[in-house]
Design a protein around this motif. Sequence first.
Motif, PDB file in Angstrom:
ATOM      1  N   ALA A 160       0.869  -1.269  -0.083  1.00  0.00           N
ATOM      2  CA  ALA A 160      -0.066  -0.019   0.036  1.00  0.00           C
ATOM      3  C   ALA A 160       0.749   1.257  -0.092  1.00  0.00           C
ATOM      4  N   ASN A 161       2.247   1.151   0.433  1.00  0.00           N
ATOM      5  CA  ASN A 161       3.134   2.331   0.360  1.00  0.00           C
ATOM      6  C   ASN A 161       4.013   2.509  -0.758  1.00  0.00           C
ATOM      7  N   GLY A 243      11.393   4.800  -1.843  1.00  0.00           N
ATOM      8  CA  GLY A 243      11.655   5.305  -0.623  1.00  0.00           C
ATOM      9  C   GLY A 243      12.034   6.777  -0.230  1.00  0.00           C
ATOM     10  N   VAL A 244      12.592   7.216   1.068  1.00  0.00           N
ATOM     11  CA  VAL A 244      12.920   8.452   1.320  1.00  0.00           C
ATOM     12  C   VAL A 244      14.112   8.570   1.666  1.00  0.00           C
ATOM     13  N   VAL A 259      24.488   7.716   0.244  1.00  0.00           N
ATOM     14  CA  VAL A 259      23.094   8.193   0.216  1.00  0.00           C
ATOM     15  C   VAL A 259      22.371   7.040   0.862  1.00  0.00           C
ATOM     16  N   LEU A 260      21.706   7.071   1.860  1.00  0.00           N
ATOM     17  CA  LEU A 260      21.043   5.889   2.501  1.00  0.00           C
ATOM     18  C   LEU A 260      19.665   6.232   2.429  1.00  0.00           C
ATOM     19  N   VAL A 261      18.600   5.108   2.082  1.00  0.00           N
ATOM     20  CA  VAL A 261      17.305   5.345   1.889  1.00  0.00           C
ATOM     21  C   VAL A 261      16.504   4.469   2.774  1.00  0.00           C
ATOM     22  N   ALA A 262      15.497   5.089   3.263  1.00  0.00           N
ATOM     23  CA  ALA A 262      14.606   4.063   3.849  1.00  0.00           C
ATOM     24  C   ALA A 262      13.395   3.743   2.967  1.00  0.00           C
ATOM     25  N   PRO A 263      12.991   2.325   2.804  1.00  0.00           N
ATOM     26  CA  PRO A 263      11.997   1.806   1.945  1.00  0.00           C
ATOM     27  C   PRO A 263      10.666   2.642   2.403  1.00  0.00           C
ATOM     28  N   SER A 264       9.980   2.885   1.172  1.00  0.00           N
ATOM     29  CA  SER A 264       8.497   3.343   1.425  1.00  0.00           C
ATOM     30  C   SER A 264       7.629   2.139   1.741  1.00  0.00           C
ATOM     31  N   ALA A 265       7.869   0.963   1.369  1.00  0.00           N
ATOM     32  CA  ALA A 265       7.085  -0.185   1.548  1.00  0.00           C
ATOM     33  C   ALA A 265       7.394  -0.787   3.031  1.00  0.00           C
ATOM     34  N   GLN A 266       6.612  -1.338   3.812  1.00  0.00           N
ATOM     35  CA  GLN A 266       6.876  -1.864   4.909  1.00  0.00           C
ATOM     36  C   GLN A 266       7.443  -3.517   5.053  1.00  0.00           C
ATOM     37  N   LEU A 267       8.721  -3.568   4.363  1.00  0.00           N
ATOM     38  CA  LEU A 267       9.164  -4.818   3.953  1.00  0.00           C
ATOM     39  C   LEU A 267       9.190  -5.776   5.096  1.00  0.00           C
ATOM     40  N   ASP A 268       9.260  -5.319   6.412  1.00  0.00           N
ATOM     41  CA  ASP A 268       9.461  -6.374   7.546  1.00  0.00           C
ATOM     42  C   ASP A 268       8.008  -6.473   8.117  1.00  0.00           C
ATOM     43  N   ARG A 269       7.010  -5.865   7.532  1.00  0.00           N
ATOM     44  CA  ARG A 269       5.756  -6.207   8.128  1.00  0.00           C
ATOM     45  C   ARG A 269       4.494  -6.683   6.944  1.00  0.00           C
ATOM     46  N   ILE A 270       4.943  -6.643   5.860  1.00  0.00           N
ATOM     47  CA  ILE A 270       3.858  -6.947   4.832  1.00  0.00           C
ATOM     48  C   ILE A 270       3.265  -8.353   5.106  1.00  0.00           C
ATOM     49  N   ARG A 271       2.051  -8.585   4.658  1.00  0.00           N
ATOM     50  CA  ARG A 271       1.339  -9.909   4.907  1.00  0.00           C
ATOM     51  C   ARG A 271       0.711 -10.038   3.498  1.00  0.00           C
ATOM     52  N   GLU A 272       0.323  -8.928   2.721  1.00  0.00           N
ATOM     53  CA  GLU A 272      -0.149  -9.374   1.151  1.00  0.00           C
ATOM     54  C   GLU A 272       0.552  -8.329   0.440  1.00  0.00           C
ATOM     55  N   VAL A 273       0.608  -8.758  -0.801  1.00  0.00           N
ATOM     56  CA  VAL A 273       1.390  -7.516  -1.851  1.00  0.00           C
ATOM     57  C   VAL A 273       0.341  -7.605  -3.057  1.00  0.00           C
ATOM     58  N   LEU A 274       0.562  -6.570  -3.968  1.00  0.00           N
ATOM     59  CA  LEU A 274      -0.021  -6.456  -4.979  1.00  0.00           C
ATOM     60  C   LEU A 274       1.172  -6.673  -6.379  1.00  0.00           C
ATOM     61  N   LEU A 275       0.577  -7.802  -6.977  1.00  0.00           N
ATOM     62  CA  LEU A 275       1.299  -7.962  -8.261  1.00  0.00           C
ATOM     63  C   LEU A 275       0.774  -7.121  -9.380  1.00  0.00           C
ATOM     64  N   VAL A 276       1.683  -6.349 -10.203  1.00  0.00           N
ATOM     65  CA  VAL A 276       1.085  -5.496 -11.246  1.00  0.00           C
ATOM     66  C   VAL A 276       1.049  -6.174 -12.501  1.00  0.00           C
TER      67      VAL A 276
END
Length: 294
Positions: A160-161, A243-244, A259-276
């Motif tokens: 979602a993010n 990411g930001v 330059v280090l970036v924090a991913p926008s997606a919650q990579l360590d907490r996802i339970r479902e994903v969208l496949l484009v």
Amino acid sequence: MCGRLAIKPIFTQGSSLGFRLVLLLLVSIALMTMDHRYRHMESIRSGLSLLIYPLQYLVDVPVTLGNWIADSTSTRRALLARNDRLTFENLLLREKLQKTAALEAENTRLRDLLDSSRKLGVEVIVAELLAVDMDPFARQIVVNKGSQDQLFVGQPLLDANGVVGQILHVGPVSSTAIMINDPTHAIPVQVIRNGLRAIAVGTGGVDEGLALLNIPTNADIQEGDLLVTSGLGGRFPSGYPVGVVKRIHVDITRPYAQVLVAPSAQLDRIREVLLVQMAQPAAAGPETAPTGAE
């Protein structure tokens, strides 16, 4: 003989028992009649009742005590049974509450995913995670969709993010995906503020899961800049949040900034994903980090 002693008879003759019984009955009837008409025996009855009350109380004590013990025992058993029943019902309600909380969280995640898909304006498939690779040097997941769902290698994954990763291997009913913070993964990005393009590679971390390659020390990039997919390479459609920028370290002895970036997606907490759902690339295969990338 006058000097002879008189012998007393052993059995004296008296009134018979039947006569005595009849006499007592007549006296009783007379007394009851007088008491009924003239209340002469009321004071005597009151005195006698007062005298025998302690005896009545003592006689009634065992019965009263027995009833009290029986009532107390049955009441205690009933309370224990009720307490056990209420404890069991409480456990059931708490278990149902936990399921309800989990369902509410799942509904929220799915609603966010559906809202995200509507915002993107593309066709997507919702997939659930089946497993997470526990290898500390790899960031891969297994989803419950495969070739029978028209999945292909290189297909983008989102939550979602933002961008989660892309499909690495496709099986009949499940597939393996590599996440963007995997050290072997690379994704073309650009700074949404000024269009600066770069390559983001995985670091293996979560909070600072991405690093930008070959960013000059004088490049126009700031902490807090949002990075999105650039669309270059044809793997990821442009405009998806990646990411930001979280931290920038400049070393004057080196030509490039860290330059280090924090991913926008919650990579360590996802339970479902969208496949484009998109056109399958001609050369199917996940993008990898450039050789020699730091």
